[in-house]
Motif scaffolding. Sequence first.
Motif, PDB file in Angstrom:
ATOM      1  N   MET A   1     -17.355 182.927   8.350  1.00 10.54           N
ATOM      2  CA  MET A   1     -16.856 183.439   9.627  1.00 10.54           C
ATOM      3  C   MET A   1     -16.207 182.250  10.342  1.00 10.54           C
TER       4      MET A   1
ATOM      5  N   CYS B   1     -15.734 181.192  14.500  1.00  9.46           N
ATOM      6  CA  CYS B   1     -15.726 181.535  15.926  1.00  9.46           C
ATOM      7  C   CYS B   1     -15.848 180.242  16.716  1.00  9.46           C
ATOM      8  N   PHE B   2     -14.971 180.071  17.702  1.00  5.26           N
ATOM      9  CA  PHE B   2     -15.076 178.877  18.559  1.00  5.26           C
ATOM     10  C   PHE B   2     -14.868 179.233  20.032  1.00  5.26           C
TER      11      PHE B   2
ATOM     12  N   GLU C   1     -20.798 176.386  23.049  1.00  6.82           N
ATOM     13  CA  GLU C   1     -21.787 175.911  22.084  1.00  6.82           C
ATOM     14  C   GLU C   1     -21.289 176.013  20.644  1.00  6.82           C
TER      15      GLU C   1
ATOM     16  N   GLY D   1     -23.529 182.160  13.916  1.00 12.22           N
ATOM     17  CA  GLY D   1     -23.289 181.571  15.231  1.00 12.22           C
ATOM     18  C   GLY D   1     -24.495 180.807  15.735  1.00 12.22           C
TER      19      GLY D   1
ATOM     20  N   CYS E   1     -25.234 181.081  18.561  1.00 14.88           N
ATOM     21  CA  CYS E   1     -25.769 182.132  19.433  1.00 14.88           C
ATOM     22  C   CYS E   1     -26.592 183.155  18.677  1.00 14.88           C
TER      23      CYS E   1
ATOM     24  N   LYS F   1     -25.102 185.079  16.241  1.00 14.15           N
ATOM     25  CA  LYS F   1     -24.179 186.108  15.732  1.00 14.15           C
ATOM     26  C   LYS F   1     -24.025 185.942  14.226  1.00 14.15           C
TER      27      LYS F   1
END
Length: 548
Positions: free
Chosen positions: A6, A8-9, A13, A24, A26, A28
């Motif tokens: 994946m 995601c940026f 964080e 993630g 997080c 995710k």
Amino acid sequence: MENAKMFCFQCQEALNCVGCTKAGVCGKKPEVSNMQDLLIYVTKGLSYVATALRKEGKEVSKEVGRFVSTNLFVTITNANFDEEAIIDRIYKTLDLKKNLLGQLKDLSKLPEAALWDKRNVEDMEKKARVVGILSIENEDIRSLKELITYGLKGLAAYNKHANVLGYSNEEIDAFAQETLAKLLDPAIGVEELVALALETGKYGVSTMALLNDANTSTYGKPEMTKVNIGTRNNPAILVSGHDLRDLEMLLEQTEGTGVDVYTHSEMLPAHYYPKLKKFKHLAGNYGSAWWKQKEEFESFNGPILMTTNCLVPPKESYKDRVYTTGATGFPGCTHIEPDENGHKDFSAIIEHAKRLSAPTQIEQGEIIGGFAYDQVMALADKVVEAVKSGAIKKFIVMAGCDGRQKSRSYYTEFAQALPKDTVILTAGCAKYRYNKLDLGDIGGIPRVLDAGQCNDSYSLALIALKLKEVFELEDVNQLPIVYNIAWYEQKAVIVLLALLYLGVKNIHLGPTLPAFLSPNVAKVLVENFGISGIGTVEEDIENLVKAG
Ligand code: FSO
Ligand code: SF4
């Protein structure tokens, strides 16, 4: 990134300040992240078709605006971890797009995103892998397109809150859709994108104004309020997130049941609104900012209603007590949907509360807030006098978000190190880094003035513009106000773009600059707006506060 599962940026964080590639930070999961990428892709497709319809002179229903806002909101950091719910939104988006395509006269020259329609999960997964962030090769174009997308996500969240209170604005909806459509253009250049980012800030201001209007017309103007942070002895429900309408419905349904309601994190400012604080069983605020929820949800003992982000993947020990609604979702947690009139039935959560014990007290005392525009204006004479007499030398805007990184202790230390003749203006969950410190007051004006939720940063901007007028200054940057803003997720991005649009310069942004800013785009922000990161507490106190 070749083997990344994946990418995601979008938040502060992002792993190593570069991006999350396996799962993630997080929580995710890759499948969720990829499906969110696909949801954004089909939402751009839907927006393209809606924009084309407008160009043909046809009307596009409000429903499309609401749909686009919800889709964007669902992909915000810490909102929705439920792959099935995201796939369901993709299907619904494809249905809505199909319907709009049927009304479009000119079907030539449509981009692939406007036509793509595959409903089996294997095809969807394949597509998701090729439409993500890294599908844009040029890093500056990618950076700007993502900056705008994240700004639009924040704008969508605020728009959605206004919508549920019956407030909407066709121009805002049309702008969001037109901009999403433009982001599909592979030929769009850097200059055009920079201008579009600023225009997004302009609409960010309009959206925050719309929400401010919706909130104050519905619940009254926020007023100075002391909020209890201890607990009572009744069973209770904890409400987190930002949606005031959800809280209102829950307060109405719990009235007289013996179940108390507590706010958590960004719900704290609900206490400042006259029509919400009148409920006697709105018992107080429990805990701190979102990232401490694993401990706080545990000790709360009762059910928790997540109305928006920030949700942290729940521990098994309390997962059955977590309910989601609106844009939020987590697999295995009960999700509460509204009926066709927007009404939500919270009886299950209320019955659940009755079977559980009262919250365990984790702290005692009160915090004070409610210093949105009107309340500060009611104190204007005092404030202006204090500035003129030199009792207040500087205002420090420390709005934004909190987060779990250790480096964020900077903000507590910075607040503590500020000279006693300074006042902090805050909004958003960033406040929890210093709102329980005893920083005292200046002639009755508390040294931490909390305007409310992150969107109430709008109120802080209005206060600055009013002070500019009172002191007869030409430029808002001549005021004794400096900006030391903490960011975390995409609502902070729209707040930042809105401040830039309003002409605010020299904003310090931390604890780190966004991973999605390419070196060239960061340079544009530094050169044109004086944006910079943070230094040490000592350096920043010296440079931001004591100098000038
Ligand atoms: Fe915080 Fe989360 Fe309000 Fe954000 S609770 S971090 S910027 O969702 O929206 O301030
Ligand atoms: Fe990583 Fe933030 Fe994206 Fe979560 S939202 S995957 S932490 S960059």
